[in-house]
Design an enzyme around this catalytic site. Structure first.
Site, mmCIF file in Angstrom:
data_model
loop_
_atom_site.group_PDB
_atom_site.id
_atom_site.type_symbol
_atom_site.label_atom_id
_atom_site.label_comp_id
_atom_site.label_asym_id
_atom_site.label_seq_id
_atom_site.Cartn_x
_atom_site.Cartn_y
_atom_site.Cartn_z
ATOM 1 N N LYS A 78 84.933 10.281 34.935
ATOM 2 C CA LYS A 78 83.586 10.477 34.382
ATOM 3 C C LYS A 78 83.142 9.211 33.670
ATOM 4 O O LYS A 78 83.955 8.566 32.977
ATOM 5 C CB LYS A 78 83.612 11.683 33.428
ATOM 6 C CG LYS A 78 82.242 12.129 32.934
ATOM 7 C CD LYS A 78 82.338 13.367 32.034
ATOM 8 C CE LYS A 78 80.958 13.841 31.576
ATOM 9 N NZ LYS A 78 81.006 15.021 30.686
ATOM 10 N N SER A 158 77.559 18.780 31.912
ATOM 11 C CA SER A 158 77.248 17.390 32.182
ATOM 12 C C SER A 158 78.211 16.708 33.158
ATOM 13 O O SER A 158 77.876 15.651 33.689
ATOM 14 C CB SER A 158 77.262 16.606 30.871
ATOM 15 O OG SER A 158 78.572 16.573 30.331
ATOM 16 N N SER A 182 80.694 21.597 29.460
ATOM 17 C CA SER A 182 80.463 20.604 30.515
ATOM 18 C C SER A 182 81.592 20.405 31.512
ATOM 19 O O SER A 182 81.407 19.690 32.494
ATOM 20 C CB SER A 182 80.141 19.251 29.892
ATOM 21 O OG SER A 182 78.798 19.239 29.508
HETATM 22 N N1 GLN Z 1 75.147 21.737 28.214
HETATM 23 C C1 GLN Z 1 75.592 21.507 26.884
HETATM 24 C C2 GLN Z 1 74.712 20.485 26.211
HETATM 25 O O1 GLN Z 1 73.794 20.072 26.802
HETATM 26 C C3 GLN Z 1 77.022 21.113 26.865
HETATM 27 C C4 GLN Z 1 77.225 19.703 27.219
HETATM 28 C C5 GLN Z 1 78.661 19.285 27.156
HETATM 29 O O2 GLN Z 1 79.563 20.112 27.101
HETATM 30 N N2 GLN Z 1 78.858 17.980 27.108
HETATM 31 O O3 GLN Z 1 74.921 20.123 25.102
#
Ligand code: GLN
Length: 494
Positions: A78, A158, A182
């Protein structure tokens, strides 16, 4: 898809050690798939030279009989992980041109274990998002399609690039990070396994920070065994991260006995959300039956503060983000705006941040700054912290009452169409309804593919474990995986 790219990490490990396959061959197969799959937009910085070098070194180790579990295994990383000398932009334009001088602890450990890096994977900007549409590189495409429709779907976010790349067989596994879901939500959207370890299990050193008290790295893999193998290499104490736990790393793979007789699985009533699609409800019911048939005892439990989790998360995460992202000022990292005559340092900060951050990041910085401001700190930030404590206590009470694992749906829906909810942030935030509680409480959670919806899209179940009991959690996930027998593959692969 070639037979080689379809191998699991465990299968490839066996063939590599037996000399039936070389790391070079496996790496070439993956590099070919990465090259051919541009339409997914999963890999945003490709590193074929590094991959070939690492594969050659892995082959030498294999020959010498010194082959750790990940020796010669091609992975995607990532973009949030700092990789030495390789672009690491966290999906943001503000980090344009940033090539770290150092390696994150997690990637260093993976490489020491012989892993091969194919490149960096797309993600929502600074890991803020649930659809991979906030990335400066553009969205990622899910390799699955709904029924006969050709409409492009989100892989979730994400860690959408990681999810798409593993599901489409571009790499054997990928790193993800999970602040509110995410790893687990994108894993569920593409039919793979995603594990968020206990907070502190993997070092955060060298991972671009979003919300430091919630962020945790974890593996995204084709199956549960691979998650156990990868976690073993990623985990461990790191003096460079004061929140990393000084605990021995157990043999997670050895925990996969397939025996969960006598284990007590909690079913929290608060996860039955109003308006939840019947298909999700049915999947959950099937999951319960599978665990019961495997010998576990099911018990209804209550986690009463669940309904406050999303609002608390969307105060705490932006608060921490607004502070963490203050360092992107045009002075030290990446992008700096072109200045006009008479501009001073303030204009440089303002212009750089206005140009470099996308809308979602700006929204979070503004919300975070607001909830931390003198007049509102108690009303929002401190209250959210108290709610967080209550959420954590709900779980502690459940575990104290004898619950070993908690079963819930992973997401409130299957993958949706790109563009569908992008301009509706609140709707987008609802994606995390089943996952954020786990981050707020610092617990390990895993998403396992468990079935398809009526349109043929994957759906996942989530298991939540006791802190530091990833082995036990993985074993329960392994049972679920075996009963679910999920073998379907996406319509796109290379
Ligand atoms: N979708 C969540 C956010 O936008 C979680 C994102 C994540 O876990 N990095 O904050």
């Amino acid at each position: 898809m070639s037979d080689l790219t379809d191998l699991t990490i465990a299968e490839a490990r066996g063939k590599l050690r037996a000399g039936e396959l070389s790391a070079g061959e496996l790496t070439e197969a993956c590099l070919g798939a990465v090259e051919a799959s541009g339409e997914l937009n999963a890999f945003v910085h490709k590193t074929p030279e590094i991959a070939r070098e690492q594969a050659a070194a892995a082959d030498a180790r294999l020959k010498a009989g010194d082959a750790p579990d990940l020796c010669g295994i091609p992975l995607g990383i990532k973009d949030l992980f700092c990789t030495k000398g390789v672009a690491s932009q966290a999906g943001s334009a503000i980090l344009d041109g940033f090539k770290p001088e150092y390696e994150s602890t997690v990637t260093r450990q993976l490489f020491e274990a012989g892993a091969v890096m194919l490149g960096k994977l797309n993600m929502d900007e600074f890991a803020m998002g649930s659809s991979n549409e906030t990335s400066t590189y553009g969205n990622v495409v899910n390799p699955w399609r709904a029924g006969n429709s050709e409409a492009a779907l989100t892989p979730g976010g994400s860690s959408g690039g990681s999810a798409s790349a593993v599901a489409a067989r571009l790499c054997l596994g990928a790193t993800g990070t999970d602040t509110g879901g995410s790893i687990r939500q994108p894993a569920a959207f593409v039919g793979i396994t995603g594990l968020k370890p206990t907070y502190g299990r993997c070092s955060r050193w060298g991972i671009v920070a979003f919300a430091s008290s919630l962020d945790q790295a974890g593996p995204m893999t084709k199956d549960v065994r691979d998650a156990a193998i990868m976690l073993g290499a990623m985990a461990g104490h790191d003096p460079m991260d004061s929140t990393s736990a000084d605990l021995a790393v157990p043999d997670f793979e050895a925990a996969l006995t397939g025996d969960i007789r006598g284990k007590v699985v909690g079913i929290p009533k608060e996860y039955r959300m109003e308006g939840m699609p019947q298909e999700i409800e049915d999947l959950w019911t099937r999951g319960k039956e599978m665990l019961r048939d495997a010998g576990a005892e099911l018990r209804d439990i209550s986690l009463p503060h669940t309904k406050y989790a999303l609002p608390a998360y969307y105060v705490i995460a932006p608060a921490e983000a607004s502070s963490n992202l203050a360092r992107y000022d045009g002075v030290r990292f990446g992008h700096r705006a072109k200045l006009s005559q008479g501009d001073g340092i303030t204009e440089m900060y303002e212009k750089t941040r206005a140009e470099g951050f996308g809308d979602e990041v700006k929204r979070r910085v503004m919300v975070g700054t607001y909830v931390l401001s003198a007049g509102f700190y108690d009303a929002y930030y401190n209250r959210a912290r108290k709610v967080r404590t209550l959420i954590k206590r709900d779980f502690e009470q459940a575990f104290d009452s004898g619950i070993d694992t908690i079963l819930t749906p992973a997401t409130p829906s299957a993958a949706f169409e790109l563009g569908q909810t992008f301009d509706d942030p609140v709707q987008m935030y609802l994606n995390d309804v089943f996952t954020v509680t786990v981050n707020l409480a610092g617990l390990p959670g895993i998403a396992v593919p468990a079935g398809l919806d009526s349109k043929g899209l994957p759906l996942g179940l989530q298991l939540i474990g006791r802190p530091w009991e990833e082995g036990d959690l993985l074993n329960t996930a392994y049972c679920l995986e075996r009963s679910a027998g999920f073998v379907e593959k996406p319509s796109r692969w290379w």
